[in-house]
Design an enzyme around this catalytic site. Structure first.
Site, mmCIF file in Angstrom:
data_model
loop_
_atom_site.group_PDB
_atom_site.id
_atom_site.type_symbol
_atom_site.label_atom_id
_atom_site.label_comp_id
_atom_site.label_asym_id
_atom_site.label_seq_id
_atom_site.Cartn_x
_atom_site.Cartn_y
_atom_site.Cartn_z
ATOM 1 N N HIS A 155 -37.559 31.248 -14.184
ATOM 2 C CA HIS A 155 -37.997 29.855 -14.069
ATOM 3 C C HIS A 155 -38.578 29.556 -12.697
ATOM 4 O O HIS A 155 -38.458 30.354 -11.760
ATOM 5 C CB HIS A 155 -36.837 28.908 -14.398
ATOM 6 C CG HIS A 155 -35.657 28.993 -13.471
ATOM 7 N ND1 HIS A 155 -35.633 28.383 -12.233
ATOM 8 C CD2 HIS A 155 -34.451 29.601 -13.614
ATOM 9 C CE1 HIS A 155 -34.461 28.619 -11.655
ATOM 10 N NE2 HIS A 155 -33.732 29.361 -12.468
ATOM 11 N N CYS A 171 -30.199 33.736 -12.365
ATOM 12 C CA CYS A 171 -31.551 33.527 -12.878
ATOM 13 C C CYS A 171 -32.584 34.117 -11.911
ATOM 14 O O CYS A 171 -32.306 34.343 -10.740
ATOM 15 C CB CYS A 171 -31.822 32.043 -13.084
ATOM 16 S SG CYS A 171 -30.966 31.337 -14.509
#
Length: 195
Positions: A155, A171
């Protein structure tokens, strides 16, 4: 002194002569993307974490994403043994994830609902609607393994100064302009290898 400096420049130039990479232009963005990205703090990115087209170092089929956590680089494999290389921030040692997954879904300016274990560690984190203050940034690719959500994402970020570091809860973070470029190139079902 001058001769030593000249010698160093020649050695560096010779070592770079074998490199085969070039910059990749920014993708087209919407008016909303432009506006919201202008509200995210800007940061200088070390050139080694820039977006470049290079010879493919992965050997994987086109359309595959490979994340090399040690070097803090993500590769999107192209045809003709080329790849686009992006700088990323990765999970710190306690929270890193490795494995093979697939992109099960994609989202623009996604909402963020931190998982329960993150809320337990950091009680101040809470649901955040998509936008410039959202930690997921401009785009998110949701990683699933064997049909189950891993809770890990590739992301964007509202902290671009951390690209090149091991700072996330697992992440893979990218500059917003880079994650838009990757999002535009990636199909749902794409294979993702995180090592």
């Amino acid at each position: 002194m001058f001769l030593r400096m000249l010698g160093a420049v020649v050695v560096i130039g010779m070592s770079l002569a074998g490199c085969n990479f070039k910059g990749v232009p920014d993708p087209d963005v919407s008016a909303r993307d432009r506006e919201w990205m202008s509200l995210v703090p800007q940061a200088d990115v070390d050139p080694q974490f820039g977006r470049y087209m290079i010879d493919d170092p992965t050997g994987e089929p086109p359309g595959t994403i490979v994340v090399d956590q040690k070097s803090r680089l993500l590769y999107f494999v192209l045809p003709d043994r080329k790849a686009i290389r992006y700088g990323v921030a990765v999970g710190d040692e306690a929270y890193g994830w490795t494995g093979t997954a697939e992109v099960a879904r994609k989202a623009e300016w996604p909402n963020w609902n931190p998982p329960a274990e993150m809320k337990a560690r950091w009680p101040h984190v809470r649901f955040t609607e998509g936008g410039p203050n959202n930690p997921l940034g401009a785009r998110a690719l949701y990683l699933y393994e064997n049909g189950r959500d891993t809770l890990y994402r590739i992301h964007g970020t509202n902290e671009p100064e951390k690209i090149g570091q091991a700072v996330s809860s697992g992440c893979i973070r990218m500059r917003n302009i880079d994650v838009i470029d990757l999002y535009n190139r990636t199909k749902v079902g794409a294979r993702v290898i995180v090592k």
